[in-house]
Write an enzyme that holds these catalytic residues in place. Sequence first.
Site, PDB file in Angstrom:
ATOM      1  N   ARG A  66       0.837  -1.213   0.000  1.00  0.00           N
ATOM      2  CA  ARG A  66       0.000   0.000   0.000  1.00  0.00           C
ATOM      3  C   ARG A  66       0.872   1.265   0.000  1.00  0.00           C
ATOM      4  O   ARG A  66       0.976   1.957  -0.991  1.00  0.00           O
ATOM      5  CB  ARG A  66      -0.948  -0.041   1.217  1.00  0.00           C
ATOM      6  N   HIS A 111       8.761   6.890   8.376  1.00  0.00           N
ATOM      7  CA  HIS A 111       9.445   6.996   7.082  1.00  0.00           C
ATOM      8  C   HIS A 111      10.896   7.320   7.406  1.00  0.00           C
ATOM      9  O   HIS A 111      11.221   7.772   8.510  1.00  0.00           O
ATOM     10  CB  HIS A 111       8.763   8.064   6.220  1.00  0.00           C
ATOM     11  N   CYS A 155       4.167   9.429   0.444  1.00  0.00           N
ATOM     12  CA  CYS A 155       2.774   9.813   0.233  1.00  0.00           C
ATOM     13  C   CYS A 155       2.731  10.819  -0.903  1.00  0.00           C
ATOM     14  O   CYS A 155       3.447  11.824  -0.865  1.00  0.00           O
ATOM     15  CB  CYS A 155       2.191  10.407   1.512  1.00  0.00           C
ATOM     16  N   ASN A 198       9.386   4.229   3.520  1.00  0.00           N
ATOM     17  CA  ASN A 198       9.203   3.744   4.882  1.00  0.00           C
ATOM     18  C   ASN A 198      10.498   3.081   5.342  1.00  0.00           C
ATOM     19  O   ASN A 198      11.341   2.694   4.525  1.00  0.00           O
ATOM     20  CB  ASN A 198       8.106   2.670   4.909  1.00  0.00           C
TER      21      ASN A 198
HETATM   22  P1  HMG Z   1     -13.195  13.959  -2.758  1.00  0.00           P
HETATM   23  O1  HMG Z   1     -12.900  14.268  -4.190  1.00  0.00           O
HETATM   24  O2  HMG Z   1     -13.214  15.097  -1.806  1.00  0.00           O
HETATM   25  O3  HMG Z   1     -14.512  13.111  -2.493  1.00  0.00           O
HETATM   26  O4  HMG Z   1     -12.129  12.876  -2.284  1.00  0.00           O
HETATM   27  P2  HMG Z   1     -15.899  12.979  -3.152  1.00  0.00           P
HETATM   28  O5  HMG Z   1     -16.764  12.366  -2.110  1.00  0.00           O
HETATM   29  O6  HMG Z   1     -16.316  14.289  -3.791  1.00  0.00           O
HETATM   30  O7  HMG Z   1     -15.665  11.892  -4.301  1.00  0.00           O
HETATM   31  C1  HMG Z   1     -14.955  12.160  -5.492  1.00  0.00           C
HETATM   32  C2  HMG Z   1     -14.902  10.908  -6.332  1.00  0.00           C
HETATM   33  O8  HMG Z   1     -14.180   9.908  -5.640  1.00  0.00           O
HETATM   34  C3  HMG Z   1     -16.296  10.344  -6.613  1.00  0.00           C
HETATM   35  O9  HMG Z   1     -16.234   9.715  -7.876  1.00  0.00           O
HETATM   36  C4  HMG Z   1     -16.427   9.278  -5.553  1.00  0.00           C
HETATM   37  O10 HMG Z   1     -17.315   8.250  -5.897  1.00  0.00           O
HETATM   38  C5  HMG Z   1     -15.005   8.755  -5.480  1.00  0.00           C
HETATM   39  P3  HMG Z   1     -16.848  10.434  -9.202  1.00  0.00           P
HETATM   40  O11 HMG Z   1     -18.277  10.663  -8.871  1.00  0.00           O
HETATM   41  O12 HMG Z   1     -16.056  11.717  -9.353  1.00  0.00           O
HETATM   42  O13 HMG Z   1     -16.574   9.434 -10.284  1.00  0.00           O
HETATM   43  N1  HMG Z   1     -14.683   8.134  -4.195  1.00  0.00           N
HETATM   44  C6  HMG Z   1     -14.121   6.929  -4.070  1.00  0.00           C
HETATM   45  N2  HMG Z   1     -13.729   6.024  -4.981  1.00  0.00           N
HETATM   46  C7  HMG Z   1     -13.204   4.877  -4.519  1.00  0.00           C
HETATM   47  N3  HMG Z   1     -13.035   4.610  -3.206  1.00  0.00           N
HETATM   48  C8  HMG Z   1     -13.432   5.501  -2.285  1.00  0.00           C
HETATM   49  C9  HMG Z   1     -13.999   6.705  -2.704  1.00  0.00           C
HETATM   50  N4  HMG Z   1     -14.484   7.782  -2.054  1.00  0.00           N
HETATM   51  C10 HMG Z   1     -14.913   8.647  -2.983  1.00  0.00           C
HETATM   52  N5  HMG Z   1     -13.253   5.215  -0.998  1.00  0.00           N
HETATM   53  C11 HMG Z   1     -11.241  11.175  -0.884  1.00  0.00           C
HETATM   54  C12 HMG Z   1     -12.077  12.437  -0.970  1.00  0.00           C
HETATM   55  C13 HMG Z   1     -10.891  10.918   0.561  1.00  0.00           C
HETATM   56  C14 HMG Z   1     -12.020  10.019  -1.472  1.00  0.00           C
HETATM   57  C15 HMG Z   1      -9.943  11.411  -1.706  1.00  0.00           C
HETATM   58  O14 HMG Z   1      -9.343  12.579  -1.224  1.00  0.00           O
HETATM   59  C16 HMG Z   1      -8.990  10.271  -1.627  1.00  0.00           C
HETATM   60  O15 HMG Z   1      -9.269   9.166  -2.080  1.00  0.00           O
HETATM   61  N6  HMG Z   1      -7.802  10.510  -1.045  1.00  0.00           N
HETATM   62  C17 HMG Z   1      -6.816   9.456  -0.921  1.00  0.00           C
HETATM   63  C18 HMG Z   1      -5.616   9.967  -0.293  1.00  0.00           C
HETATM   64  C19 HMG Z   1      -4.603   8.872  -0.160  1.00  0.00           C
HETATM   65  O16 HMG Z   1      -4.828   7.721  -0.492  1.00  0.00           O
HETATM   66  N7  HMG Z   1      -3.426   9.271   0.347  1.00  0.00           N
HETATM   67  C20 HMG Z   1      -2.357   8.352   0.567  1.00  0.00           C
HETATM   68  C21 HMG Z   1      -2.611   7.443   1.724  1.00  0.00           C
HETATM   69  S1  HMG Z   1      -2.408   8.214   3.317  1.00  0.00           S
HETATM   70  C22 HMG Z   1      -0.724   8.063   3.645  1.00  0.00           C
HETATM   71  O17 HMG Z   1       0.028   7.686   2.797  1.00  0.00           O
HETATM   72  C23 HMG Z   1      -0.234   8.316   5.034  1.00  0.00           C
HETATM   73  C24 HMG Z   1       0.012   7.036   5.834  1.00  0.00           C
HETATM   74  O18 HMG Z   1       0.936   6.184   5.174  1.00  0.00           O
HETATM   75  C25 HMG Z   1       0.589   7.361   7.211  1.00  0.00           C
HETATM   76  C26 HMG Z   1       1.757   8.352   7.123  1.00  0.00           C
HETATM   77  O19 HMG Z   1       2.826   8.013   6.614  1.00  0.00           O
HETATM   78  O20 HMG Z   1       1.495   9.481   7.579  1.00  0.00           O
HETATM   79  C27 HMG Z   1      -1.298   6.272   6.057  1.00  0.00           C
HETATM   80 MG    MG Z   2       3.146   6.379   5.252  1.00  0.00          MG
END
Ligand code: HMG
Ligand code: MG
Length: 293
Positions: A13, A207, A238, A247
């Site tokens: 992931r 990380h 990220c 990481n």
């Molecule tokens: P948004 O654009 O504000 O949300 O995104 P929305 O509700 O307006 O939806 C937009 C579109 O996304 C729609 O589709 C939804 O259906 C779809 P459309 O109508 O445009 O075709 N959608 C989804 N599709 C699939 N799965 C879902 C989902 N939800 C909505 N669950 C949202 C808000 C949170 C969805 C977006 O900002 C997003 O997906 N962000 C992902 C961010 C991410 O993955 N970041 C990396 C991971 S976090 C990280 O790495 C940190 C970590 O490792 C710890 C660390 O190191 O700190 C965990």
């Molecule tokens: Mg991370």
Amino acid sequence: MGERVTVVEVGPRDGLQNEKRIFSTEDKLHLISFLGKAGLTRIETTAFVSPKWVPQMADHDLVMRGAERRDNLELSALVPNEKGALAAIAAGAQALAVFASASESFARKNTNCSIAESFERFKPVATLAKQNNLPLRGYISCAIDCPYEGALAPEAVGEVADQLLGLGCTEIAVSDTIGQATPMQVDTVLRYVLKTVPADQIACHFHDTSGQALANVDAALALGIRIFDSAIGGLGGCPFAPGAAGNLATDALVKHLGERGYECGVNLEVLGDAERFVERVDGLLVVKGILSK
Ligand code: HMG
Ligand code: MG
């Protein structure tokens, strides 16, 4: 036998979400299979996030359904909202993880909402986790430093931890998203989190941008933390945190823990197969042995 430490493998992931090249589902499944064979007991398998935001995770459904299942292996999914949680559960996720932030700016960049709004989105996820009897992890991103806001107040991190616990999280992952933390900062922030969260419910997600991750593991071990995240080959980062490097590498963590007399049940020889499966060539991660288009 030494005291047990749990290693949570986040490579499929956190690792693959940050690669320019998008891996085939088949390659991801091979990687997960190698990791399971190596004896890892928890693998963050994929993220049920928007494919528009993170195209690298667009095949989340196929990956979760196809991932090799083993006794003593938990396959978890990162989810931002109810839509993600429903899809992850339908695909067979054995644990869920939500991701909160201690920084308002990072919450907006990463999830397009405020910290408070992100908690509104987590509520149905927590309900679903409870109804399905699934463990629920709550990440706190930017728990020490934020690429947009700089150093975070440890009190703010403690508050987010408290909120995640109140939501029903069974584990809080204190995360150094951009890998700039020092052992002293880790000690300080963990002491705040420990005010409300028991040590056995805290994980550390480091990380390794500035090469301090192992020293930070030691700082956390000294406070009784026994759950650590790492990624195969030190992959990771990220897409919404500029400057976030990989990481902590899984083999480095496993060796380090072994040298300190801890037992984590990971076979380094088999882990080496997983590590050799992916290789960086001219900046791009490539898969060896198995054809990837
Ligand atoms: P948004 O654009 O504000 O949300 O995104 P929305 O509700 O307006 O939806 C937009 C579109 O996304 C729609 O589709 C939804 O259906 C779809 P459309 O109508 O445009 O075709 N959608 C989804 N599709 C699939 N799965 C879902 C989902 N939800 C909505 N669950 C949202 C808000 C949170 C969805 C977006 O900002 C997003 O997906 N962000 C992902 C961010 C991410 O993955 N970041 C990396 C991971 S976090 C990280 O790495 C940190 C970590 O490792 C710890 C660390 O190191 O700190 C965990
Ligand atoms: Mg991370």
